[in-house]
Motif scaffolding. Structure first.
Motif, PDB file in Angstrom:
ATOM      1  N   SER A  12      -5.597  -1.596  -4.911  1.00 36.09           N
ATOM      2  CA  SER A  12      -6.615  -1.501  -3.857  1.00 36.09           C
ATOM      3  C   SER A  12      -7.482  -2.759  -3.812  1.00 36.09           C
ATOM      4  N   LYS A  23       0.824  -1.216   0.000  1.00 30.73           N
ATOM      5  CA  LYS A  23       0.000   0.000   0.000  1.00 30.73           C
ATOM      6  C   LYS A  23       0.856   1.263   0.000  1.00 30.73           C
ATOM      7  N   SER A  39     -10.096   0.122   3.170  1.00 31.47           N
ATOM      8  CA  SER A  39      -9.604  -0.149   1.815  1.00 31.47           C
ATOM      9  C   SER A  39     -10.715   0.000   0.769  1.00 31.47           C
ATOM     10  N   LEU A  81      -4.225   5.760  -0.209  1.00 29.24           N
ATOM     11  CA  LEU A  81      -3.619   4.433  -0.148  1.00 29.24           C
ATOM     12  C   LEU A  81      -2.441   4.426   0.827  1.00 29.24           C
TER      13      LEU A  81
END
Length: 284
Positions: free
Chosen positions: A111, A21, A151, A33
């Motif tokens: 993602s 990430k 997320s 992110l």
């Protein structure tokens, strides 16, 4: 050992997801992110606290701690709750000091990958927490669920920001999603605190069916006339049973033997019942 193994799996997975990430967040200029990666790092830090707490909770009793160190499990969970709340507050504070940028399309795939991976991990941890009746794993599983939610909001914000040229307000999707993520995180932290602070104060087991079964074991002995009081208290990974019973008129030796037999039966019924205190009163 089983609990520690689950926590180690969680730690290793969180290290990997955090690196993915944060690394791709910087590459794709995606602040949401990066923040999500920092959230995953919080999972890692709390897992280390959890491993330490679980180790201490299983230490045997000693002179200073005659009932063992079971409550360490709940103290650890309280620490996890506090860390989660502080994390949520810090994310809200920091988002207003970051520059708005439009992430590239690769971030959508990254993602999606992290969402699927984290969902599998969180379900595994929570399932094991229920299976082992371990609050540390349950707390860690709840935190991981919060990371899945965060997320998802990151994914939504990345998609929306791709259309910011057509609709200018969409460039604030990153900021909005981060605030929503933070609120989810804070809520999870408060829930963990609520669940474990009560247990630290020796919260009772309120399962009526379970209590009925325990009472049936005690009254199965003919010498027991009545159960006046019965309390089953959570004490770390174990239960502490405190009861006041009325017995038939017996010698002290015979009464003591009956109490020993009751204690043996109770522990055979459930090995989580580690401490048994039964006060005897003679039948009038």
């Amino acid at each position: 050992m089983k609990i520690t193994k689950v926590l180690l799996v969680s730690s290793i997975t969180n290290i990997f997801l955090s690196i993915i990430k944060i690394l791709f967040g910087f590459i794709g200029k995606c602040n949401a992110l990066i923040a999500d990666g920092i959230h995953s790092l919080s999972d890692l830090s709390t897992d280390f606290v959890a491993i330490f707490g679980n180790h201490l909770s299983l230490k045997p009793a000693d002179k200073k701690h005659p009932f063992g160190h079971g409550k360490t499990e709940y103290i650890t969970s309280v620490i996890i709750g506090i860390v989660i709340i502080l994390l949520g507050l810090s994310l809200i504070y920091n988002i207003f000091n970051k520059e708005i940028t439009i992430p590239n399309l690769l971030m959508i795939l990254v993602s999606l990958f992290t969402i699927i991976s984290k969902y599998i991990l969180s379900s595994y941890i929570y399932k094991k927490g229920i299976e082992y009746s371990n609050n540390i794993l349950i707390a860690s599983g709840k935190e991981s669920k919060a990371d899945v939610n965060s997320s998802i909001f990151v994914l939504i914000s990345i998609v929306l920001m791709q259309f910011s040229n057509e609709l200018k307000i969409l460039k604030y999707a990153d900021m909005l999603s981060t605030v929503i993520i933070s609120l989810f995180i804070i809520k999870t932290g408060f829930n963990i605190l609520k669940d474990n602070i009560g247990i630290l104060l020796e919260e009772q087991v309120l399962d009526k069916e379970y209590i009925k079964e325990i009472k049936n074991i005690i009254t199965s002995f003919n010498e027991i006339v009545e159960i006046k009081d019965l309390y089953i208290l959570r004490y770390g990974p174990y239960f502490k049973l405190v009861s006041n019973v009325i017995m038939k008129d017996l010698s002290l030796t015979d009464a003591h033997k009956i109490i020993d037999e009751i204690e043996k039966k109770l522990k055979e019924k459930d090995d989580k019942i580690k401490y048994v205190f039964i006060h005897m009163e003679p039948q009038i």
